[in-house]
Design a protein around this motif. Sequence first.
Motif, PDB file in Angstrom:
ATOM      1  N   LEU A   1       0.831  -1.208   0.000  1.00  0.00           N
ATOM      2  CA  LEU A   1       0.000   0.000   0.000  1.00  0.00           C
ATOM      3  C   LEU A   1       0.865   1.257   0.000  1.00  0.00           C
ATOM      4  O   LEU A   1       0.588   2.233  -0.684  1.00  0.00           O
ATOM      5  CB  LEU A   1      -0.935   0.002   1.224  1.00  0.00           C
ATOM      6  CG  LEU A   1      -2.029  -1.074   1.235  1.00  0.00           C
ATOM      7  CD1 LEU A   1      -2.719  -1.123   2.588  1.00  0.00           C
ATOM      8  CD2 LEU A   1      -3.047  -0.801   0.126  1.00  0.00           C
ATOM      9  N   TYR A   2       1.943   1.207   0.784  1.00  0.00           N
ATOM     10  CA  TYR A   2       2.865   2.341   0.924  1.00  0.00           C
ATOM     11  C   TYR A   2       3.506   2.667  -0.424  1.00  0.00           C
ATOM     12  O   TYR A   2       3.556   3.817  -0.860  1.00  0.00           O
ATOM     13  CB  TYR A   2       3.939   1.929   1.932  1.00  0.00           C
ATOM     14  CG  TYR A   2       4.729   3.039   2.559  1.00  0.00           C
ATOM     15  CD1 TYR A   2       4.431   3.483   3.846  1.00  0.00           C
ATOM     16  CD2 TYR A   2       5.814   3.619   1.910  1.00  0.00           C
ATOM     17  CE1 TYR A   2       5.189   4.471   4.443  1.00  0.00           C
ATOM     18  CE2 TYR A   2       6.571   4.616   2.508  1.00  0.00           C
ATOM     19  CZ  TYR A   2       6.250   5.036   3.775  1.00  0.00           C
ATOM     20  OH  TYR A   2       6.995   6.020   4.372  1.00  0.00           O
ATOM     21  N   THR A   3       3.965   1.614  -1.096  1.00  0.00           N
ATOM     22  CA  THR A   3       4.606   1.815  -2.387  1.00  0.00           C
ATOM     23  C   THR A   3       3.608   2.351  -3.406  1.00  0.00           C
ATOM     24  O   THR A   3       3.922   3.246  -4.192  1.00  0.00           O
ATOM     25  CB  THR A   3       5.209   0.489  -2.883  1.00  0.00           C
ATOM     26  OG1 THR A   3       6.053  -0.019  -1.852  1.00  0.00           O
ATOM     27  CG2 THR A   3       6.006   0.679  -4.151  1.00  0.00           C
TER      28      THR A   3
ATOM     29  N   PHE B   1      10.846  -2.034  -1.559  1.00  0.00           N
ATOM     30  CA  PHE B   1       9.774  -3.011  -1.747  1.00  0.00           C
ATOM     31  C   PHE B   1      10.232  -4.272  -2.483  1.00  0.00           C
ATOM     32  O   PHE B   1      10.268  -5.355  -1.900  1.00  0.00           O
ATOM     33  CB  PHE B   1       8.611  -2.344  -2.489  1.00  0.00           C
ATOM     34  CG  PHE B   1       7.406  -3.225  -2.613  1.00  0.00           C
ATOM     35  CD1 PHE B   1       6.765  -3.718  -1.476  1.00  0.00           C
ATOM     36  CD2 PHE B   1       6.912  -3.575  -3.856  1.00  0.00           C
ATOM     37  CE1 PHE B   1       5.654  -4.536  -1.591  1.00  0.00           C
ATOM     38  CE2 PHE B   1       5.794  -4.397  -3.973  1.00  0.00           C
ATOM     39  CZ  PHE B   1       5.173  -4.876  -2.836  1.00  0.00           C
ATOM     40  N   ILE B   2      10.628  -4.158  -3.722  1.00  0.00           N
ATOM     41  CA  ILE B   2      10.876  -5.368  -4.529  1.00  0.00           C
ATOM     42  C   ILE B   2      12.148  -6.102  -4.098  1.00  0.00           C
ATOM     43  O   ILE B   2      12.129  -7.306  -3.836  1.00  0.00           O
ATOM     44  CB  ILE B   2      10.913  -5.005  -6.027  1.00  0.00           C
ATOM     45  CG1 ILE B   2       9.534  -4.500  -6.447  1.00  0.00           C
ATOM     46  CG2 ILE B   2      11.309  -6.221  -6.858  1.00  0.00           C
ATOM     47  CD1 ILE B   2       9.452  -4.024  -7.877  1.00  0.00           C
ATOM     48  N   LEU B   3      13.262  -5.348  -3.971  1.00  0.00           N
ATOM     49  CA  LEU B   3      14.551  -5.994  -3.688  1.00  0.00           C
ATOM     50  C   LEU B   3      14.552  -6.817  -2.395  1.00  0.00           C
ATOM     51  O   LEU B   3      14.964  -7.984  -2.406  1.00  0.00           O
ATOM     52  CB  LEU B   3      15.645  -4.927  -3.673  1.00  0.00           C
ATOM     53  CG  LEU B   3      17.018  -5.349  -4.177  1.00  0.00           C
ATOM     54  CD1 LEU B   3      16.939  -5.902  -5.595  1.00  0.00           C
ATOM     55  CD2 LEU B   3      17.982  -4.172  -4.117  1.00  0.00           C
ATOM     56  N   PRO B   4      14.075  -6.255  -1.276  1.00  0.00           N
ATOM     57  CA  PRO B   4      14.076  -7.045  -0.041  1.00  0.00           C
ATOM     58  C   PRO B   4      13.220  -8.304  -0.162  1.00  0.00           C
ATOM     59  O   PRO B   4      13.575  -9.353   0.377  1.00  0.00           O
ATOM     60  CB  PRO B   4      13.481  -6.100   1.001  1.00  0.00           C
ATOM     61  CG  PRO B   4      13.673  -4.754   0.462  1.00  0.00           C
ATOM     62  CD  PRO B   4      13.622  -4.882  -1.026  1.00  0.00           C
ATOM     63  N   GLU B   5      12.105  -8.211  -0.905  1.00  0.00           N
ATOM     64  CA  GLU B   5      11.241  -9.379  -1.051  1.00  0.00           C
ATOM     65  C   GLU B   5      11.948 -10.444  -1.875  1.00  0.00           C
ATOM     66  O   GLU B   5      11.898 -11.636  -1.552  1.00  0.00           O
ATOM     67  CB  GLU B   5       9.908  -8.979  -1.710  1.00  0.00           C
ATOM     68  CG  GLU B   5       9.099  -7.936  -0.960  1.00  0.00           C
ATOM     69  CD  GLU B   5       8.676  -8.363   0.444  1.00  0.00           C
ATOM     70  OE1 GLU B   5       8.740  -9.569   0.746  1.00  0.00           O
ATOM     71  OE2 GLU B   5       8.327  -7.473   1.250  1.00  0.00           O
TER      72      GLU B   5
END
Lengths: 441, 446
Positions: A154-156, A192-196
């Motif tokens: 939601l934040y992103t 968002f994407i990289l850590p996931e």
Amino acid sequence: MELNHQTLAVINPGHSTKLRIGQKLSLSLVATGLMGQLLFWLNHTLAQALPVLVISITLISLGSLTYTWQLYRHKQPGISNDYQFTNSLTAKGSVAWVLAMMLTVFYIILYWFPQWLGLGADGQANTGLIALYDPLSFALKGKSASQWFVYGSLYTMAIDLLGIKFIWKYRHSRYQVYRTLSIIFFQTCFAFILPEIMQSLNQPYFDLKNLWPLNYYFFFDWHLDGLIKSGLFGYFLLFWGLAGFLVFTPVLTWLYGKRWYCSWVCGCGGLAETAGDTFRHLSDKSQRAWKWERRIIYGVLVFVVVMTLAVITTRLTGFRNLFIIDSGTLAHWYGFLIGAAFSGVVGVGFYPIMGSRVWCRFGCPMAAYLGILQKYKSRFRITTNGGQCISCGNCSTYCEMGIDVKAYAQKGQDILRASCVGCGVCSAVCPRGVLRLENGG
Amino acid sequence: MNILIIGNGIAGSTAAREIRRRSDHDITMVSSESVYPFSRTALMYIYMGHLPFENTKLEADDYWEKQRIRLVKGEVQSVDFAHKRVHLVNRESLSYDKLILATGSVPQTFDWNGLDLDGVQGLYHLDDLTRLETASQRGITRAVIVGGGLIGIELAEMLHSRTIDVTMLVRENSFSNTVLPPEESEMVNAEIRRHHIDLRLETELKEITGENGRVSGVVLTTGEHITCNFVGITAGVRPNVDLLRSTGLAVRQGILIDAFGQITIEDVYAIGDCAELTVATPGRKTIEAVWYTARNMGETVARNICGQSTPYEQGVWFNSAKFFTIEYQVYGSVPVSFGSGVTSLFWQHQDQKKSIRLVYDANGKILGFNLMGIRYRQEVCTKWIEAKTHIEVVLEQLELANFDAEFSECHENELRKIYHQITGKNIHKKAERSLSSVVKFLTSWS
């Protein structure tokens, strides 16, 4: 343009407080998308998660983008702050209070009652809102979602969609456009994407731009153990975190001021600049607020240093009471008071009432650290253009950090304040070309 | 010593602040408009909802008390120079040892019929804003603005922000063409029209018509009638001196002052819009009714009152404005036509929203800068003008003056190219746009 009579002007298609039908339709799309998520939250067995998620996000995005387009397409590129102090949403009217209340409640549920969002207890399957985001979570990291995954999504989305709105609004200023693209990039990729993806590769969760002391748990046992267990890559992250705090931060702040972080990279700042832009003028400009700002923000900095020293001492020596209070208790209370209550509930929940940078201004220990560097060891400053200031007050009004910019500008003084995040809006709204952000001095 | 200031605009307020900085005199400032000094130029932003009145105040309210500057709200009825007393309408009277007149301007009107109708007003005073807001709340469907000029275009922008159809009557054949060179003036015409304002050039008002005491329309000198329910009178301003005309004070258009701000009566000074220089610097006007002049005069008078005899110098002219979205800055002398030894180097962006003009004389000495949609640094331009720098040296270092935000497109090269086309001379860029080079330049060869 159409002329309807020789003596009548072209019909004025300019902006108005009243929404046009197209704008209402766009807002309805957003509302429908949100309603879809809410319905799923209330009863997740009604439908499959994937189609609901895809449709709702599509509706929200489409509605937001078409709304933005309609809002600015008739306006000439330039400053558009009409009605900021008369509109209910932006002038602390009832709409603002309702929104603030809803955001606050959401944060309270998020931090302390995630089961209400549908977090499955003890390995059980998620339900409710969190189950809705399971498909996205599986796609990214092959695991089910947590409340933090939902929050991150939601934040992103908020930063990206409202970032595009900001870019449109400030399309005449390259500084604002580039800065916002940077914010969108760092939030979407780094936070968002990289850590996931890293997690899907069995690596620890790590947001490369979230540095200690903002990332207050960097030195916590579970975090360090997680890094060390991950072998070489974990050590790299450990090194990155330490170098980020000890080397990159002072060097970049010396070169560019704290803005390199606060308004180009940071996620908290990113949300404030995009979603919070509508509320930037609500910051308190009084001397009293400034006094409290200094007390509180340096208080938090001391708190995080004390807490971290205690935690490290415990790790290294086993001694738990370096500052009388048990280090675990200190860490717990820091997390509760500062990490959750201040940065989340107050920081974002109160956007519509206290402005967008409450956390950055009063609470963030990273901002405090950057601020000290900026004040004493930086080339950054805002210069004023001779005697051109007309004391109109636009700069101070739109300073989200509550700096009384005008007080300096009307005396022709440079602005060198620890709190300045270098967003550049004071310079943009100045109708006489008085302010310029500069590196060097 | 007891100092009384009439008027709390930027002239009066600056005088008060500067006298306090230099002395311990008793200071009293009277205004009929508002207790606390505010920025008159910001009235438009209040109407458009950009900021509240509170934010336009020059200083926080407690500043004046801390600085021991007494603020009195009251309207002056008469000034008794012989007994050094000022009488207010509320029968109070204030004595002084030294008096500073800073009464400002009033809107210029001509002998048009219908000026007293409801819905006809200027935009100068805080009360004007209240009246405009009241009229807007009641509902303005169509407005006519009489007169170009800065206040006229600001009023147009204000009304436009509330989706009111606006017709602008301008006497000249292009907007502000007595101040702006033709190309810049045309850019403003285009900008006005881009905002869907019905700009009528070479059009004059004959009279304002009314019904039941309210404005109902205007009649032009051509006989054409325009129906409207609001008329803004923005045909310039004149010094606010009516009260002082019968007092024996030397008044031409404004109160005549010598180089030290003093008038013919001892211990009385006049500053700002209401003051008129007995002798102006060649090429300059005796009345320069702009913010910056008022502020400079306020500073000068403070020095003189505090025993530091300082003549008022008109200095290198500068001014700035904003025409809808186009910012405007001028430094030095920029005439509206060229020839007879004065040349100009002009570059204009194809979107008609940006331009740079450099003005220089037959010997190549730089005289002035005119900027549209581009910001230049005042100190740098002023220094070049004062030092009579050669145009080619200016062109080499032009980046030093650029004050646009980071990453903004630079157009200084375009000017060098145009200069090359005109003269065949190649000028190479020799300076970077950076603060350190600017500081180096400003602190060197003075």
